[in-house]
Each structure stands twice: as structure tokens, then as C-alpha cells.
Design an enzyme around this catalytic site. Sequence first.
Site: not given
Ligand SMILES: *Cc1c(COP(=O)(O)O)cnc(C)c1O
Length: 397
Positions: A132, A217, A247
Amino acid sequence: MTTPIQERYADAVMNTFGPPALALVRGKGAHVWDADGKEYVDLLAGIAVNALGHAHPALVEAVTAQLSTLGHVSNFFATEPQVSLAERLLSLLGWNDGRVFFSNSGAEANEAALKLTRRTGRTRIVAAEGSFHGRTMGALALTSKAAYREPFEPLPGDVTFVPYDDLAALAAAVDETVAAVVLEPIQGEAGVVVPSAGYLAGAQQVARDHGALFWLDEVQTGIGRTGAWFAHQLAEGVDPDVVTLAKGLGGGIPIGATIARGAAATLLQPGNHGTTFGGNPVAAAAALAVLDTIVSDDLLAATVERGDQMASLLAQQAGVVEVTGAGLMRGAELDGPYAVQAVAAAREAGFILNATGPTRLRFVPPLVITTDDLDALGVALPAILDLARSTAQETQP
Ligand SMILES: *Cc1c(COP(=O)(O)O)cnc(C)c1O
């Protein structure tokens, strides 16, 4: 129970998330209160965001002081909080040849990184099944879930998905046409999936062997969530070329960061990318307060300790067959498809948590959660899981 706020929500807010379970009005530490005055222990933390919990005085003070001094100026101008934050992040990564691009979210952090990879002259990306990376078109192109992707195809780019934690599959997919390999060091939305020891270092080697960038990420795993500043620091021999954050970074104030080092740090040149809000002084001051408080309150050690406590209480539950994760990022695999019912039963019992799938619960509380709150969770969970199991059985056709 439907509250007036939820009725107004339904008539005014686009229905992208489904009806909200609660209307929340207030928070303090790891606790939140709903519109009826009911108190909850927050084991979701705004989806792994509120590292310092709710209404932390250090965050409130930093944001208030910065906003009363200089709130927003655009990236035509430099501000001290933004530069300090970039310096701090680079030093936490141990990168003396790195550069930071600030944005407002995880998806944006990944969009910037994706654009950066295009400047290598290569266009292919290798990503993982279960990944994700966000919901904007570029970030979505890197996200494997069909239900998220298919309504929006064609998505940009040439992305190959390989099974996560399968080094041979990754090695078979990477060649000289690949600009970057992108991975989550622990897959969050997939349910807190931890790869085998050696996988990340192996993936890094595969990328380097073919001149591809190794991009992690850390939007969910970064900033102390796993008990280290960055989850990749828990693994031996892992030092990526690109890291994306969001986050937990702002503790609830929106901010994202794309951090690159070495040759990757200068791929984006003037005019290649931009943002109006990204890295504004208020968001940067918030992030600095988060980093300062993690240090001053020894929250990395606390995250390891509370994380161990949480993992062992989860593992003791009848019905929990596996506990995954690190620090205060944990998945609990149930012995049947009653995770959604468990979230509802937990809410009734005064605990906010989240299901990442029909058999999987995710626990990502604030890093400031107390042992008392976790003890209370341990006491409440058996009845929550029992109720969830029987509710799920009753509603089965
Ligand atoms: C939540 C998340 C995203 C997206 O972040 P947003 O602030 O919702 O755009 C991208 N990568 C990972 C691993 C995430 O957990």
C-alpha cells in the site's frame, strides 16, 4: 447509534469511507471521547499517526508558537523550522549526502519519490504484492490491491508486482530497465506483515546489482513506530537510497517527506516538482516537537517495552493464532473471519481498533500508551473476541 453529526456527515461529506462508526469530539493521551461523552482507549491513533497521542502539550505549544510567529510563506522562501527538520531527519538516517523534499501526506511523499525515479532515465518499478503506497494515481500505481486499482485504470507507469518476502521472485523481476524497487519494511495495510531476516538486505543488493534505486516506504513504520526511528534500522545491513515518511512524522499535523541520498538526492532539479503547502513552518514545527519528545521522553524504549507487553497479551488470547510486527505496530491473526465483529465489540467495550482483513486485527496505538491502558485491553479482550466470534457465527448464512 446515529448521532446528529453522523447524519450531517452523510448529507455533506462524500461517501468514500462508508459511514463513520463514531463522531469523536476530544482526545487526551491515548484516550478519545465521542459525542455522547463515552471514553475509548485509542489503539488506532488516527491510523498510526498520533505518535504523541492526543493534545500532547509539546505539540500544542510548538504549533501554537509557530502559527503565532509565521504560519505559511510558500516554498519561495526558506524557514528555520523546515531546514532544521530536514537536518534532523538526515541525521536520524545517518545520511551526510541526503536531501529532503517535504509534502503533506504519504501519497504525496511517494508521488515525489516516483517522479524522482523517472529522472534516472528508467521507467520500470518493481513493487510487492500486498503493498500500500497511497491513493493518488502514481501512488496507486504502486499499490497492489485490485479493488483499489481497477476502477481507476489505466494507471501511470510500468509496475511489476512480485510476492513480498520472496527474494528469488524479486531477483527474477529486476533488470537494467528498473528505476527502483519499492518496498514497505513491514507491510502495514496488508496486516502488519514482517519479512524474513535478510529479505530487505537481499532486495537492496538485487536493486544495486542492476543500478536500480532501493526505496523504502516508511510512511507507516517510520518515526519510532517499531521501536527504532525507522523500521529498516531493525534489519542488518539495510541502508536505502530513498525513504518516504508521513503518518507519525507530524503527530497529527499533515506532513510528508521524501528523502534521498547520494546521486538520488539531486535527481529532482528546479522546476521538476513542487508544492504550495509542503514543509510549511507549522507542520515542520509540529514534526520537530514529535522528534524532540520521542528523545526527551525516551519513547523508542517505551515503544519496545509497551510493544512487547501488547504482543504478549495478544498472543495469550484464545482465538489469536499469530502475532506479527515490531514495537507498537502489531497484527493479530484470528482463528476465523470475525475481525470486523471484533472491531465493533471492542468499540462497545471502549477500545478503538482496526481490522485489515476478515481475520486480522491491527494495533497501532500512540507511542505514549500506558501499561495501564494495555492491561485494560488484556482484561477486556477475551470477552470482545468471544462476542465477536458468536456474532460472526449468528450472521453467517
Ligand atoms: C498510509 C500509507 C500511505 C499513504 O499515506 P496517506 O497520508 O494516506 O496518503 C503510503 N504508504 C504507506 C506504507 C502507508 O501506510
